[in-house]
Scaffold this active site. Structure first.
Site, PDB file in Angstrom:
ATOM      1  N   GLU A  40      -5.181   7.683  -2.667  1.00  0.00           N
ATOM      2  CA  GLU A  40      -5.663   6.382  -2.182  1.00  0.00           C
ATOM      3  C   GLU A  40      -6.001   5.449  -3.344  1.00  0.00           C
ATOM      4  O   GLU A  40      -5.923   4.234  -3.211  1.00  0.00           O
ATOM      5  CB  GLU A  40      -6.878   6.564  -1.274  1.00  0.00           C
ATOM      6  CG  GLU A  40      -6.512   6.985   0.135  1.00  0.00           C
ATOM      7  CD  GLU A  40      -5.613   5.995   0.874  1.00  0.00           C
ATOM      8  OE1 GLU A  40      -5.935   4.801   0.922  1.00  0.00           O
ATOM      9  OE2 GLU A  40      -4.560   6.411   1.394  1.00  0.00           O
ATOM     10  N   HIS A  75       1.713   4.647  -2.780  1.00  0.00           N
ATOM     11  CA  HIS A  75       1.814   6.094  -2.529  1.00  0.00           C
ATOM     12  C   HIS A  75       3.174   6.614  -2.997  1.00  0.00           C
ATOM     13  O   HIS A  75       3.281   7.674  -3.601  1.00  0.00           O
ATOM     14  CB  HIS A  75       1.679   6.393  -1.034  1.00  0.00           C
ATOM     15  CG  HIS A  75       0.269   6.313  -0.504  1.00  0.00           C
ATOM     16  ND1 HIS A  75      -0.764   7.049  -1.035  1.00  0.00           N
ATOM     17  CD2 HIS A  75      -0.272   5.592   0.511  1.00  0.00           C
ATOM     18  CE1 HIS A  75      -1.878   6.791  -0.356  1.00  0.00           C
ATOM     19  NE2 HIS A  75      -1.616   5.907   0.583  1.00  0.00           N
ATOM     20  N   HIS A 123       0.826  -1.208   0.000  1.00  0.00           N
ATOM     21  CA  HIS A 123       0.000   0.000   0.000  1.00  0.00           C
ATOM     22  C   HIS A 123       0.868   1.269   0.000  1.00  0.00           C
ATOM     23  O   HIS A 123       0.709   2.151  -0.849  1.00  0.00           O
ATOM     24  CB  HIS A 123      -0.918  -0.017   1.233  1.00  0.00           C
ATOM     25  CG  HIS A 123      -1.817   1.179   1.357  1.00  0.00           C
ATOM     26  ND1 HIS A 123      -3.131   1.163   0.950  1.00  0.00           N
ATOM     27  CD2 HIS A 123      -1.589   2.432   1.833  1.00  0.00           C
ATOM     28  CE1 HIS A 123      -3.662   2.361   1.173  1.00  0.00           C
ATOM     29  NE2 HIS A 123      -2.756   3.155   1.713  1.00  0.00           N
ATOM     30  N   GLU A 124       1.800   1.321   0.935  1.00  0.00           N
ATOM     31  CA  GLU A 124       2.636   2.528   1.032  1.00  0.00           C
ATOM     32  C   GLU A 124       3.530   2.674  -0.198  1.00  0.00           C
ATOM     33  O   GLU A 124       3.829   3.787  -0.628  1.00  0.00           O
ATOM     34  CB  GLU A 124       3.484   2.497   2.314  1.00  0.00           C
ATOM     35  CG  GLU A 124       2.680   2.442   3.634  1.00  0.00           C
ATOM     36  CD  GLU A 124       1.646   3.541   3.789  1.00  0.00           C
ATOM     37  OE1 GLU A 124       1.855   4.662   3.285  1.00  0.00           O
ATOM     38  OE2 GLU A 124       0.594   3.264   4.415  1.00  0.00           O
TER      39      GLU A 124
HETATM   40 ZN   LIG Z   1      -2.995   5.226   2.084  1.00  0.00          ZN
END
Ligand SMILES: [Zn+2]
Length: 497
Positions: free
Chosen positions: A293, A267, A263-264
């Site tokens: 997101e 980003h 997830h990170e």
């Molecule tokens: Zn996030």
């Protein structure tokens, strides 16, 4: 052009203070010893304040206003920059420094009360603060000369410019209509899912090796980014060519760190793809929460929880965790990481039920802002919605309406978490028309996917409002259709429906 030169000079100065402040912030989250936190925190706010002073000085504001009058003569990046700064100035121009201080005191007090209330699982200790937060939101709206009539829409606009509650009602309404009956079918399917291996003990050095492998596999650039450990995983764009991601290792849950890393990393890939020219014009931080997101969840869920991805990394996982994954098949991992299990806590929710957590919070925020729900009745409304959408009831306020910190600084942020899913399923469909995504994942060619993401999703994100951005990528208006189809197909297949 003198004005523009002046503006860019001031933004450079402010960015330097912010850069230093972010390094301290990162240090505080990862390395600062407990007793050093106070002094570090003071230094951090000193630097952050310097940046704030520069971009709120009279000469800075006058310069933006002057440039805004000659907007049409500016080139694209400068035009975007001036428009964004001007909008912000307009929104806040009637908030005096005294009032600004009052607002930040309200938020600080709310935070302290929330910590206490959460610890004691007692909403009544937080309720007076929540009432003040609500009043603060109304005060801000009253002072905003360009505010729109629907109060809540002004809050949405801060995090997702242009988004309205009418649109969200439509999108979330469609989700409820489709996902509530589907959840019933999934529960009824009673599919056995193996979980015994998921709590087997793993060592930190194994998790670190796995983390590096995942980051490498996804295309994280170690010359422009680094990683560390923190209590809660996060990503910080510290400065140009300096992106930091963190994770948390649990010795009895290797999958927690696995998915926070993916997830990170999403980003991080997005931040690191900011074009040079956007850096030159200080546009690097204008990606909306929904845009951000959408990307992190694209990597986490659409790629990271796909059968092809698990197949691609399976052998390496077995090498790194020979004991923990002994006798565990690809299919068992795939089934486990996609297990649907209604739960009380958003941050522990699976891909399927996650959207409900957002819808519930959104509906409650909106009812508060519309005056339809008294603050005192929030826990009751919360429990009722969890029961009716997910079939679960919190046993206390800590597991209910006190679980997240966000209400200590206002409303309107939450829906962005769900918008990300709508955006990414739309561009995923578009991507599949143009490249063989499944093959790229299976054969470890993430560069093919990342390149498509750069050209279509990343490169203009700072310069466009989300609605124009998604239209530019897909030639369509925002819809929940693609997301719901994706969910129905994936989970229909997984649960044999
Ligand atoms: Zn996030």
């Amino acid at each position: 052009m003198d004005n523009l030169k002046f503006l860019l000079g001031k933004l450079k100065e402010a960015e330097e203070y912010e850069h230093a402040s972010k390094i301290i912030e990162f240090d505080m989250e990862t390395k600062t010893p407990a007793k050093g936190l106070k002094a570090q925190g003071e230094l951090q706010s000193l630097l952050a304040n310097k940046a704030y002073e520069i971009t709120h000085s009279k000469e800075f504001v006058d310069c933006v206003v002057a440039l805004h009058k000659e907007l049409d003569s500016l080139e694209t990046e400068a035009k975007v920059l001036v428009s964004k700064l001007y909008k912000d100035i307009e929104r806040n121009k009637n908030i005096s420094p005294e009032l600004n201080l009052e607002f930040s005191n309200i938020e600080n007090e709310a935070f302290a009360n929330w910590v206490e209330a959460k610890k004691d699982a007692d909403f009544t200790k937080f309720a007076p603060s929540l009432a003040k937060i609500k009043d603060m939101e109304f005060k801000k709206i009253a002072l905003n000369e360009s505010a729109v009539d629907v109060a809540y829409d002004n809050l949405l606009d801060i995090y997702e410019p242009g988004m309205t509650s009418a649109k969200l009602d439509e999108l979330f309404g469609e989700c409820k209509e489709s996902l509530i009956p589907l959840l019933e079918k999934i529960k009824a399917a009673k599919k056995p899912i193996r979980t015994d291996f998921t709590t087997r003990k793993v060592k930190d050095y194994q998790q670190e090796e796995f983390m590096k492998f995942l980051l490498e596999t996804l295309g994280f650039d170690f010359n422009r980014g680094t990683y560390a450990l923190s209590e809660h995983p996060f990503t910080e764009l510290v400065g140009r060519n300096d992106e930091r991601v963190t994770t948390h290792f649990y010795e009895d849950n290797l999958f927690s760190s696995m998915y926070s890393v993916i997830h990170e990393c999403g980003h991080a890939l997005f931040d690191l793809s900011t074009p040079d020219k956007d850096w030159d014009y200080y546009l690097f931080d204008y990606k909306s929460m929904g845009q951000h997101e959408s990307v992190s969840r694209f990597y986490e869920n659409i790629i990271g929880r796909s059968e092809n991805f698990i197949a691609a990394i399976y052998d390496r996982m077995q090498d790194i965790f020979p004991e923990a994954l002994k006798g565990v098949s690809k299919t068992e991992i795939f089934d486990y990481v996609n297990q649907v299990q209604p739960s009380l806590v958003r941050t522990e929710a699976d891909e399927f039920t996650y959207t409900f957590h957002i819808i519930i919070r959104y509906e409650i925020e909106k009812e508060i802002m519309e005056g339809k729900l008294d603050i005192a009745d929030v826990p009751k409304a919360w429990a009722k919605k969890y029961k009716s959408y997910l079939g679960v009831t919190p046993t206390n306020d800590t597991l209910g309406c006190l679980q997240d910190v966000h209400w200590t600084s206002g409303f309107g942020y939450f829906p962005t978490y769900a918008l990300g899913n709508f955006y990414n399923s739309m561009y995923y469909n578009k991507m599949k028309e143009e490249i063989d995504v499944a093959d790229a994942i299976r054969t470890g060619h993430m560069d093919t996917i990342n390149k498509w993401m750069f050209e279509n999703v990343w490169k203009d994100a700072d310069k466009l409002d989300s609605s124009d951005w998604i239209k530019q990528i897909t030639a369509r208006e925002l819809t929940s259709k693609d997301f719901l189809e994706y969910i129905e197909n994936k989970y229909g297949m997984l649960y044999g429906l």
